[in-house]
Design a protein around this motif. Sequence first.
Motif, short mmCIF file in Angstrom:
data_model
loop_
_atom_site.label_atom_id
_atom_site.label_comp_id
_atom_site.label_asym_id
_atom_site.label_seq_id
_atom_site.Cartn_x
_atom_site.Cartn_y
_atom_site.Cartn_z
N LEU A 181 0.86 -1.15 -0.03
CA LEU A 181 0.11 0.07 0.00
C LEU A 181 0.86 1.21 0.07
CD1 LEU A 181 -2.46 -0.90 2.64
CD2 LEU A 181 -2.79 -1.18 0.32
N ALA A 230 -2.27 5.27 1.88
CA ALA A 230 -3.29 4.02 2.12
C ALA A 230 -3.14 3.23 3.32
CB ALA A 230 -3.26 3.14 0.69
N GLN A 231 -2.06 3.27 3.65
CA GLN A 231 -1.56 2.51 4.74
C GLN A 231 -2.02 3.16 6.11
OE1 GLN A 231 0.16 -0.79 4.74
NE2 GLN A 231 -0.55 -0.67 7.02
N GLU A 235 0.86 -1.72 -7.76
CA GLU A 235 1.20 -1.38 -6.55
C GLU A 235 2.55 -0.10 -6.48
OE1 GLU A 235 2.46 -4.67 -4.26
OE2 GLU A 235 0.98 -5.91 -5.21
N LEU A 257 -8.31 1.87 -2.09
CA LEU A 257 -8.35 1.19 -0.65
C LEU A 257 -9.60 1.75 -0.27
CD1 LEU A 257 -6.94 -0.35 1.53
CD2 LEU A 257 -6.51 1.74 2.51
#
Lengths: 292, 113
Positions: free
Chosen positions: A6, A10-11, A53, A60
């Motif tokens: 991510l 997003a994380q 990626e 997400l």
Amino acid sequence: MMTVTLSPDAQGHLDRYLKQIQAALAGQSSVDAGEVERDVLGHIDAELVGEPEPVSAHRLLSVLDRLGEPREWVAQEQPSWQRPFSALQARPGDWRLAGISFGALVLTFLLFMGPIMLWPLPPLLVVVSFVVSRITIALLAEHGESVGTRGWLIYPPLIVVYGPMLIVLIAGPAFPIINLLSEEPSQTWLSSTVGLNKWIALPSAVILVVGCWWVLLGIVAAQATGMIRSLFRPFATWFERRHAMRLALTGMILAVIAIAALTIPRVVATTVSAQALLPARAVDPAGVCRCR
Amino acid sequence: MPERSDLPQGTLDLLILQVVAAGPIHGYAIAQRLQLISRDVVQVPQGSLYPALHRLENRGLLTADWKMSDTGRESKFYRLTPKGRKQLKAEAASWLRLTEAIELILKPSGESR
């Protein structure tokens, strides 16, 4: 376990979402928050596999949107202590809990009046009948049912507890003050301090203390109207801030009256005696001079 | 696009039991299957599926084993227990009775319009 990478953004979103899951499922005895979290991670991973990626926050968020708000996943579970009571209040118009509550109260009176009291059973039964009454009211409200004629069984145990509670709350420090002033040395001390007859000084002192207590109580109650309503549920549903302010105002008036009763007679007496002494002082020096 | 409705309370368990009755299946696949079957008419937050699966497992209506899925990941596969099968039968019958009753109530007013 996530197999996709991510983006930092997003994380961050994912970490926040996992915290929401933990918060939503905390206290839910029927599910393991850790396992659900693992399942949800697997779900997100399966949705994002094959995406370029690192996976963007936007991508997400679309997955999280479909998963929904964690707090909406589970219905609020009933506390475990409430479940056995729910079973006894399962049907509309069920009188069983109301009967148990009133039965415990009747048993208390029978024990008090009977030859064997079985101490400490009576006070325990009062507590049981009170708690069952409160739970019954809560369950009826939850089911959208009115108390109706069941009130004849549910309310007496509440009145038995609320009555003394209310007296203690309203009287506040009046009882200890009366107790203290009932002794002769205290009465003498108060009378000599304020310079008044004890039949004026004692009631005035008690009224002053109660007045100050009501001011304090009113101010506190005005800030905690919800707590008062909940404490005396279901009898205090009408209680609002203005009622608390009225109590504080009444307390203030009482305190002013008591202060007046304690001080005015003394001031009046001093003024009168001063006026009575004035002519004598005016004549006396001349007399003294003539003698010399 | 069809108008979407919220799932009536308590029916998610019934839908899960129905989907799992077809054979061992993992959570993500159940979510996909539900979405497919409901043809996007019924709005189910996919996340609500997971606590529901755990709840059903704790109640002994489902049993689960960790296995490799088609995508090569280890997933929890759910199966219906005999108790779950009985529950599904009872709940499905109850649901059908309820919907028939509601239909009977709604029909006359619908016809009078």
